[in-house]
Scaffold this active site. Structure first.
Site, PDB file in Angstrom:
ATOM      1  N   SER A  47      -8.590  33.833 -36.250  1.00 56.34           N
ATOM      2  CA  SER A  47      -9.267  32.832 -37.087  1.00 56.34           C
ATOM      3  C   SER A  47      -8.335  31.878 -37.814  1.00 56.34           C
ATOM      4  CB  SER A  47     -10.187  33.522 -38.108  1.00 56.34           C
ATOM      5  OG  SER A  47     -11.346  34.014 -37.471  1.00 56.34           O
ATOM      6  N   LYS A  50      -9.268  28.293 -37.348  1.00 60.13           N
ATOM      7  CA  LYS A  50     -10.209  27.524 -38.171  1.00 60.13           C
ATOM      8  C   LYS A  50      -9.499  26.535 -39.102  1.00 60.13           C
ATOM      9  CE  LYS A  50     -13.953  30.925 -38.078  1.00 60.13           C
ATOM     10  NZ  LYS A  50     -13.330  32.146 -37.539  1.00 60.13           N
ATOM     11  N   SER A 107     -14.827  32.674 -43.094  1.00 61.74           N
ATOM     12  CA  SER A 107     -14.334  32.642 -41.710  1.00 61.74           C
ATOM     13  C   SER A 107     -15.482  32.858 -40.730  1.00 61.74           C
ATOM     14  CB  SER A 107     -13.239  33.700 -41.500  1.00 61.74           C
ATOM     15  OG  SER A 107     -12.531  33.437 -40.307  1.00 61.74           O
ATOM     16  N   LYS A 210      -5.508  30.990 -44.871  1.00 62.97           N
ATOM     17  CA  LYS A 210      -6.480  31.485 -43.899  1.00 62.97           C
ATOM     18  C   LYS A 210      -6.038  32.809 -43.299  1.00 62.97           C
ATOM     19  CE  LYS A 210     -10.341  31.072 -41.867  1.00 62.97           C
ATOM     20  NZ  LYS A 210     -10.342  32.556 -41.934  1.00 62.97           N
TER      21      LYS A 210
END
Length: 487
Positions: A47, A50, A107, A210
């Site tokens: 992720s 993202k 997320s 993140k």
């Protein structure tokens, strides 16, 4: 013998299954690498992907392709994405701002897919745009295949590339960076919690960015922290657990702050070239669009023919041939401009009338201005004249005007209110906006600037304070706006 068998059957498979480790530490201010370990090894980003999904989203909003209040219709594909997810339903409509919060904080995979489809028409086309942006940033060993980061063949990146991306997120869009430090956020359908609130709460100065996890990737994290004048970014791939990953990232951030000098000139990263969806196939299925993508990061060999069959889902107006000039009779152009001006004036007038109550209009008596006196009588030097009482109508107008003394040193600022498909459309929006926002835009120069992907509608010749005030007033009415500094 038994111990040896256990070691062969259990320990070896677990070590093989463990994701490879990689790390990078960078001084965010200068871009100088402070620590590197396997940083150029292509691994599964999970992720962390993202970050690019959201970067492209911020870019699209800034350039007027879409707004944070645009209602996005969730597709069946987006709704069927596996967790982590917001729980969206096929056919559901939700504002883009809520999808952005869900992707940044929770997320959410369904939110990421819905964002990609809303901006580029399909997730595959959006992935092509992500790759183009990554290449322009200098992320030379990254290939994106989707918007969420779930494991897919060829979807790979490096610790170095993700650190570069994190630096761009921080400095290219500081107005949105606070999203990554929110421990909770309103995602429209429900409140969501941050996937790494532990590190945000426990490490001094941590404010993002993140997390990522899949079985193939392990526990990944790109983090940033700021202490005084120093900012450090650290990325880890292949952590064994959330706890051990966070502990390792904290160690790397400490290492970064110990090695980073206190005083360093800020060297902002060069923004990637903006091209929007130009050159992308924005219609058809994901499979059809993906067939046009470079294989393994390389373009097909010269002369290779690829036959693609696309289902036509909407009719698009053909673009003008490059270099061609469409000439229209002068009378037609004049008539179109007059019609556009009349429409803009009518809309602006209607907006102003809608603000007033009919009851108030009925009760307000007509005020006739008094004739100007034939002679002006000066008061004596010793007399103090009483301040004139302003007319009620004039008082109301004065209260609506907000002014400040400019400290910007000149009227060299401007604002952009969007990018449009034609010069006429941009000019019409400028005129309408000027009529509805006369208190701040009075005296501003309306300017249409031609770009490769459309026509920018700009107001120029403002002070910094006036440009800031105008943008805030326009954004309060859900009109896209950003400031343009002196060139």
């Amino acid at each position: 013998m038994c111990i040896a068998l256990i070691w062969l059957c259990v320990v070896i498979p677990l070590s093989v299954a463990a994701a490879p480790y990689a790390a990078m530490v960078m001084d965010a201010r200068s871009g100088k690498v402070l620590h590197s370990e396997n940083a150029n090894t292509r691994l599964h980003p999970a992720s962390l992907t993202k970050m690019m999904t959201l970067y492209v989203t911020f870019e699209a909003v800034q350039n007027g392709e879409i707004s944070m209040d645009t209602m996005v219709t969730v597709s069946r594909k987006a709704a069927s994405e596996p967790p982590s997810k917001l729980g969206l339903r096929a056919g559901q409509k939700i504002k883009l701002r809520y999808l952005v919060r869900a992707a940044a904080v929770k997320s959410a995979n369904d939110a990421a897919t819905a964002i990609g489809e809303a901006i580029s028409g399909s997730e595959a086309a959006f992935a092509l745009r992500m790759n183009r942006t990554a290449k322009s940033m200098g992320m030379t060993r990254t290939t994106f295949k989707n918007a969420h980061g779930l494991t897919e063949e060829g979807h790979l990146s490096t610790a170095r590339d993700m650190t570069i991306l994190g630096r761009h997120v921080i400095y290219d869009f500081p107005m949105y960076y606070n999203l990554f430090s929110r421990k909770t956020a309103d995602a429209g359908v429900r409140s969501v919690s941050h996937t790494n609130s532990r590190l945000l709460s426990s490490y001094k100065g941590a404010d993002g960015i993140k997390t990522g996890y899949t079985r193939a990737a392990g526990f990944n994290l790109t983090a940033s922290a700021e202490r005084g004048r120093e900012r450090v970014i650290a990325t880890v791939f292949g952590g064994r657990s959330t706890t051990t990953r966070n502990a390792r990232v904290a160690e790397l951030l400490d290492l970064g702050f110990n090695r980073a000098p206190t005083h360093v000139a800020l060297n902002l990263p060069r923004k990637p070239q903006y091209r929007g969806n130009q050159g992308l196939v924005t219609g058809g299925s994901d499979a059809a669009v993906a067939s046009l993508a470079p294989v393994g990061g390389e373009r097909p060999a010269a002369g290779k023919t690829i036959a693609v069959k696309l289902d036509v889902t909407r009719s698009l107006r053909p673009r003008a041939r490059p270099g061609a000039t469409i000439r229209m009779p002068e009378a037609t152009i004049v008539a179109a401009v007059k019609e556009g001006v009349a429409d803009a004036v009518a809309e602006a007038t209607a907006a102003k009338i809608a603000k007033a109550s009919l009851a108030d209009i009925a009760e307000t008596p007509a005020v006739r201005p008094e004739p100007r006196p034939a002679e002006v009588v000066l008061a004596s030097a010793g007399a103090i004249a009483a301040p004139p009482v302003p007319d009620p109508v004039i008082r109301e107008q004065v209260q609506e005007i907000i002014t400040r003394v400019s400290t910007s040193g000149g009227r060299h600022w401007g604002i952009n209110i969007g990018r449009y498909g034609s010069h006429f459309a941009a000019e019409k929006v400028l005129l309408k906006t000027a009529l509805t926002e006369m208190s701040t835009l009075d005296g501003a120069l309306r300017k249409v600037v031609r770009r490769s992907s459309g026509f920018d509608a700009n107001f120029m010749g403002l002070s910094r304070e006036t440009a800031d005030l105008a943008c805030r007033r326009l954004q309060a009415r859900n009109i896209s706006c950003f400031m343009i500094g002196p060139s």
